[in-house]
Design an enzyme around this catalytic site. Structure first.
Site, short mmCIF file in Angstrom:
data_model
loop_
_atom_site.label_atom_id
_atom_site.label_comp_id
_atom_site.label_asym_id
_atom_site.label_seq_id
_atom_site.Cartn_x
_atom_site.Cartn_y
_atom_site.Cartn_z
CB CYS A 112 -0.23 79.86 70.86
SG CYS A 112 -0.43 77.94 71.18
CG HIS A 247 3.13 82.14 70.62
ND1 HIS A 247 3.38 81.30 71.78
CD2 HIS A 247 2.69 80.89 69.24
CE1 HIS A 247 2.99 80.39 71.58
NE2 HIS A 247 2.67 79.97 70.38
CG ASN A 277 3.78 76.33 70.82
OD1 ASN A 277 3.72 76.82 71.81
ND2 ASN A 277 3.28 76.85 69.89
O1 UT7 Z 1 1.56 77.34 68.61
C1 UT7 Z 1 0.44 77.65 67.35
C2 UT7 Z 1 1.08 77.82 66.91
N1 UT7 Z 1 1.65 76.52 65.83
C3 UT7 Z 1 2.19 76.65 64.85
O2 UT7 Z 1 2.83 77.92 64.46
C4 UT7 Z 1 2.58 75.65 64.08
C5 UT7 Z 1 3.01 76.09 62.52
N2 UT7 Z 1 3.47 74.63 61.76
C6 UT7 Z 1 5.25 74.60 61.91
O3 UT7 Z 1 5.31 74.81 62.80
C7 UT7 Z 1 5.17 73.50 61.07
O4 UT7 Z 1 4.25 72.86 59.91
C8 UT7 Z 1 5.77 71.59 61.86
C9 UT7 Z 1 6.86 72.25 62.59
C10 UT7 Z 1 5.15 71.21 62.68
C11 UT7 Z 1 6.28 71.22 60.91
O5 UT7 Z 1 7.03 71.40 59.88
P1 UT7 Z 1 6.42 70.87 57.87
O6 UT7 Z 1 7.76 71.72 57.84
O7 UT7 Z 1 5.57 71.94 57.88
O8 UT7 Z 1 6.69 69.52 58.72
P2 UT7 Z 1 5.09 68.84 56.96
O9 UT7 Z 1 4.22 68.79 58.32
O10 UT7 Z 1 4.90 69.38 56.12
O11 UT7 Z 1 6.29 67.47 57.53
C12 UT7 Z 1 7.09 67.30 56.33
C13 UT7 Z 1 7.49 65.77 56.62
C14 UT7 Z 1 6.47 64.47 56.89
O12 UT7 Z 1 6.89 63.28 56.06
P3 UT7 Z 1 6.29 63.57 54.35
O13 UT7 Z 1 4.93 63.17 54.64
O14 UT7 Z 1 7.02 64.31 53.67
O15 UT7 Z 1 6.91 61.49 54.53
C15 UT7 Z 1 5.88 64.78 58.16
O16 UT7 Z 1 5.48 62.74 58.18
O17 UT7 Z 1 8.06 65.28 58.01
C16 UT7 Z 1 7.76 64.16 58.75
N3 UT7 Z 1 7.31 63.90 59.71
C17 UT7 Z 1 8.89 64.49 60.86
N4 UT7 Z 1 9.45 63.81 60.41
C18 UT7 Z 1 10.40 63.13 61.50
C19 UT7 Z 1 6.41 65.28 60.74
N5 UT7 Z 1 6.77 65.41 62.24
C20 UT7 Z 1 7.67 64.95 62.51
C21 UT7 Z 1 9.25 64.45 63.19
N6 UT7 Z 1 10.40 64.22 62.66
N7 UT7 Z 1 9.23 64.87 64.67
#
Ligand code: UT7
Length: 320
Positions: A112, A247, A277
Site C-alpha cells: 500500500c 493512503h 482500500n
Molecule cells: O492497507 C494496509 C494497511 N491496513 C490498515 O491500515 C488496516 C488497519 N486495521 C483496520 O482498519 C481495522 O483494524 C479493521 C477494520 C481491519 C478491523 O477493525 P477493528 O476495530 O480493529 O476490529 P477487530 O479486528 O478487533 O474485530 C472486532 C470484532 C471481532 O469480533 P469479536 O472477536 O470481538 O467477537 C471480529 O470478529 O469484529 C468482528 N468482525 C466483524 N464483524 C462484522 C471482523 N470483521 C467483521 C465484519 N463484520 N466484516
C-alpha cells in the site's frame, strides 16, 4: 532539475459492490463496516479483468488528457502487488500496449506504500539518468487476493488504478516534488501478508491475512512519525501544507492522523467511503478526484503518506 506532475488520472472498474451487497453472503452489516472503516462501497474487477487492464486504461487516460505522444516516454514504472502474472511485469504489458517504444519498464512491489516508493524511484531515476518523461502507474486488484469468506479482510478492499505523467522541469519551476522519505520495519511483516496456504486448496494465488488492530496502531504511529520527519527535514510545518492525501485504508486512521497533526479534517482528501482500500492506487485515485472536483489547484502544497504490508511506509511532499 525538478520532477513535476504534468497530468494525473484514475480508473475504477465498473462493478460496484456496497456493504449491503456483502451482507447478503457474509456475516456482516453495513453498520459494522461503515463504523469501523468509513467504507460504503468498493469497485471490483469482473471475471477476467486484471491489474494491467486497469492500469492500461488509467495510463491511456493520463496521456490523452494532455495529448502526449507515448513515444516521448522514457520509462514506465508500475506499482502493483497484485500483478497479473509472476512475469512478465504489468509495466511491460502497459509499455507495449500504449506504444511507449523508447521506454524501459518495470514493476515495484511495496504494497500500500507503493505510490510513495515509485514516486521516489521515478524522481531519483529522472535525476540520475536524466529522464525527461516518466509514466508512473499504480494498478491493484486486491479483490483477487482475498478470501471472500473471511469477513475480517474481504470487506476492506477495492480495485482500481491511477496514473501520473511526470516531467523533468528546471529548478525555477514553481511546481515540483519537494521530498520523499521511505522506511521499512520488516520486524512487523507477520501482521499483514499474503499466505498461500490460507485459501481454498489448489488455488496458488494466496490470500490476504491481517492483524487489523496491530496494523491500525502502527499505521497511525508510523505515518505520523514519517510526516513529522519529512516536514522537519525540509524546514516546513503542517501550516505550510494545503492538503494531506493519505493512503485510504480506514477513515478512523485518517481522523487520528488529523488529530495528532492538528490538521483540519476537511483539508485531508478522503475517498475511503467510495473506493475502500485500493492499495497503492489509493493516493493517485484520491488526488485525481480532488483535482477533478476543483479542490486541489496548481501551486498548492500536498503532503502524502502511506503504510502497507512489510511494514513499508513513507511520505512525500509535492507542490502541485
Ligand atoms: O492497507 C494496509 C494497511 N491496513 C490498515 O491500515 C488496516 C488497519 N486495521 C483496520 O482498519 C481495522 O483494524 C479493521 C477494520 C481491519 C478491523 O477493525 P477493528 O476495530 O480493529 O476490529 P477487530 O479486528 O478487533 O474485530 C472486532 C470484532 C471481532 O469480533 P469479536 O472477536 O470481538 O467477537 C471480529 O470478529 O469484529 C468482528 N468482525 C466483524 N464483524 C462484522 C471482523 N470483521 C467483521 C465484519 N463484520 N466484516
Amino acid at each position: 532539475m525538478k520532477t513535476v506532475i504534468n497530468s494525473i488520472a484514475g480508473h475504477l472498474p465498473t462493478k460496484i459492490v456496497t456493504n449491503d451487497d456483502l451482507s447478503q453472503t457474509l456475516d456482516t452489516t453495513h453498520e459494522w463496516i461503515f463504523d469501523r472503516t468509513g467504507i460504503e462501497k468498493r469497485h471490483l474487477v469482473s471475471d477476467g479483468e486484471l491489474a494491467s487492464d486497469l492500469g492500461l486504461i488509467a495510463a491511456r487516460r493520463v496521456l490523452e488528457q494532455v495529448n502526449f505522444d507515448p513515444s516521448g516516454i522514457d520509462a514506465v514504472i508500475v506499482s502493483t502487488t497484485t500483478s497479473d502474472r509472476r512475469f512478465p511485469s504489468c509495466a511491460a504489458r502497459i509499455q507495449g500496449d500504449i506504444g511507449a517504444k523508447r521506454a524501459f519498464a518495470f514493476d515495484v512491489g511495496a504494497a500500500c506504500a507503493g505510490f510513495i516508493y515509485t514516486l521516489a524511484i521515478a524522481d531519483s531515476l529522472m535525476k540520475s539518468m536524466r529522464l525527461q518523461n516518466v509514466l508512473l502507474v499504480c494498478c491493484e486488484t486486491l479483490s483477487l487476493f482475498v478470501d471472500w469468506t473471511d469477513r475480517a479482510t474481504c470487506v476492506l478492499f477495492g480495485d482500481g488504478a491511477g496514473a501520473l505523467l511526470l516531467n523533468a522541469a528546471d529548478d525555477s519551476s514553481e511546481s515540483g516534488l519537494i521530498a520523499t522519505k521511505l522506511y521499512t520495519d520488516g520486524s512487523k511483516e507477520k501482521y499483514n501478508s499474503i499466505l498461500s496456504h490460507s485459501g481454498p486448496q489448489n488455488d496458488h494465488r494466496g490470500y490476504t491475512t491481517m492483524s487489523g488492530r496491530s496494523v491500525f496502531k502502527y499505521a497511525i504511529e508510523y505515518m505520523s512519525a514519517s510526516m513529522n520527519e519529512i516536514l522537519d527535514e525540509n524546514g516546513m510545518t503542517i501550516d505550510d501544507i494545503d492538503w494531506i492525501i493519505p493512503h485510504q485504508a480506514n477513515r478512523r486512521i485518517l481522523e487520528s492522523l488529523c488529530k495528532i497533526k492538528n490538521f483540519p479534517l476537511e483539508k485531508m482528501i478522503i475517498t475511503t467511503q467510495n473506493h475502500a482500500n485500493t492499495s497503492s492506487a489509493s493516493i493517485p485515485l484520491a488526488m485525481s478526484s480532488a483535482i477533478r472536483d476543483g479542490r486541489i489547484k496548481r501551486g498548492q502544497s500536498i503532503l502524502m503518506t502511506a503504510l502497507g504490508a512489510g511494514l513499508v511506509y513513507g511520505s512525500a511532499i509535492i507542490r502541485y
